[in-house]
Design an enzyme around this catalytic site. Structure first.
Site, PDB file in Angstrom:
ATOM      1  N   ASN A   1       0.743  -1.024   0.096  1.00 24.14           N
ATOM      2  CA  ASN A   1       0.071   0.055  -0.027  1.00 24.14           C
ATOM      3  C   ASN A   1       0.917   1.312  -0.150  1.00 24.14           C
ATOM      4  O   ASN A   1       1.865   0.965   0.528  1.00 24.14           O
ATOM      5  CB  ASN A   1      -0.911  -0.056   1.194  1.00 24.14           C
ATOM      6  CG  ASN A   1      -1.807   1.395   1.585  1.00 24.14           C
ATOM      7  OD1 ASN A   1      -2.189   1.523   0.259  1.00 24.14           O
ATOM      8  ND2 ASN A   1      -1.915   1.978   2.491  1.00 24.14           N
TER       9      ASN A   1
ATOM     10  N   SER B   1       4.268   6.931   2.323  1.00 26.11           N
ATOM     11  CA  SER B   1       4.958   5.506   2.899  1.00 26.11           C
ATOM     12  C   SER B   1       4.404   4.464   2.065  1.00 26.11           C
ATOM     13  O   SER B   1       3.357   4.471   1.895  1.00 26.11           O
ATOM     14  CB  SER B   1       4.642   5.510   4.472  1.00 26.11           C
ATOM     15  OG  SER B   1       5.033   6.489   5.241  1.00 26.11           O
TER      16      SER B   1
ATOM     17  N   ASP C   1      -2.723   0.766   8.468  1.00 27.60           N
ATOM     18  CA  ASP C   1      -1.751   1.648   8.472  1.00 27.60           C
ATOM     19  C   ASP C   1      -0.528   1.170   9.168  1.00 27.60           C
ATOM     20  O   ASP C   1       0.477   2.271   9.594  1.00 27.60           O
ATOM     21  CB  ASP C   1      -2.113   3.126   8.408  1.00 27.60           C
ATOM     22  CG  ASP C   1      -3.026   3.348   7.070  1.00 27.60           C
ATOM     23  OD1 ASP C   1      -2.982   2.914   6.085  1.00 27.60           O
ATOM     24  OD2 ASP C   1      -3.791   4.103   7.466  1.00 27.60           O
TER      25      ASP C   1
END
Ligand code: NHR
Ligand code: GAR
Length: 215
Positions: free
Chosen positions: A111, A140, A149
């Site tokens: 991701n 990121s 996340d």
């Protein structure tokens, strides 16, 4: 000669500027991947049009058509696995994935998140960075884990926050960097330089203890 390109699927929900950067890098011969499909949870995502223009198979799995997250994820998983993809790339994909789904693709799910993780997890990260008075912001690239996340961060890119920034101007500055960093990291993975091993990132046969910074 055997095809050494890695089969991938890209999941999107929106405009698809990251998708476009991946398509462009692939078409320039810079990425040893074969994009088997682009899948969106929204039928009106502009990224689907980008895929269509590049003659990539597209597929829509609308989350609104399912009674639960588990059933949506199961349908998504069935669609992905039918393509034979070995890497799943989230590119502006906006649905939280269930632990079962994440575990099924453990170490094969990437991701890009628009913040300098661990800062500003979740949504509206540009607003959050401005509200916090941060001097810097960024994006990121991480392996997805069951913690939202919270998976191991592979690489980051930084941008300055300027005095007159709005969430929109800041988001555009971040996206310009995302278009560079995401294809780069995908290339590391596809060429066998990058893997997840017992929860640790291995890059060029060395454990990566802090995210690689890409200007
Ligand atoms: N799933 C897991 N399990 N772990 C992660 O780290 C994930 C993930 C799914 C998506 C992307 C992430 C981001 O980069 C991502 C990481 C959506 C939401 C969210 O709250 C949060 C983070 C991310 C993506 N989505 C709402 C939901 O209820 C819906 C919002 C919408 O549809 O617009 O799923 O930021
Ligand atoms: C990107 O900035 C990406 O980091 C972010 O959304 C944008 C998608 O743009 N991703 C998330 O917020 C994931 N929840 P794009 O559709 O033009 O690539």
């Amino acid at each position: 000669m055997a095809d050494t390109r890695l089969p991938v699927v890209i999941l999107i929900s929106g405009g698809g500027t990251n998708l476009q950067a991946i398509i462009d890098a692939q078409q320039r011969g810079e990425l040893p991947i074969e994009i088997r499909a682009v899948i969106s949870n929204r039928a009106d995502a502009f990224g689907l049009e980008r895929a269509r223009r590049a003659c990539i198979a597209i597929s829509v799995v609308e989350h609104t058509q399912f009674a639960s997250r588990a059933e949506f994820d199961q349908a998504l998983q069935t669609r992905i696995d039918a393509t034979g993809a070995q890497l799943i790339i989230l590119a502006g994909f906006m649905r939280i994935l269930t632990p079962d789904f994440v575990q099924h693709y453990s170490g094969r799910l990437l991701n890009i998140h628009p913040s300098l993780l661990p800062k500003h997890r979740g949504l509206r990260t540009h607003e959050a960075a401005l509200a916090a008075g941060d001097a810097q912001h960024g994006a990121s690239v991480h392996f997805v884990s069951t913690e939202l996340d919270g998976g191991p961060v592979i690489a980051q890119t930084r941008v300055p926050i300027l005095a007159d920034d709005t969430a929109a101007t800041l988001a555009e500055r971040v996206r310009a960097q995302e278009r560079i960093i995401y294809p780069l990291v995908i290339g590391w993975y596809a060429s066998g330089r990058l893997r997840l091993s017992d929860g640790q990132i291995v890059l060029d046969e060395q454990i990566l203890r802090t995210p690689r910074l890409i200007a």
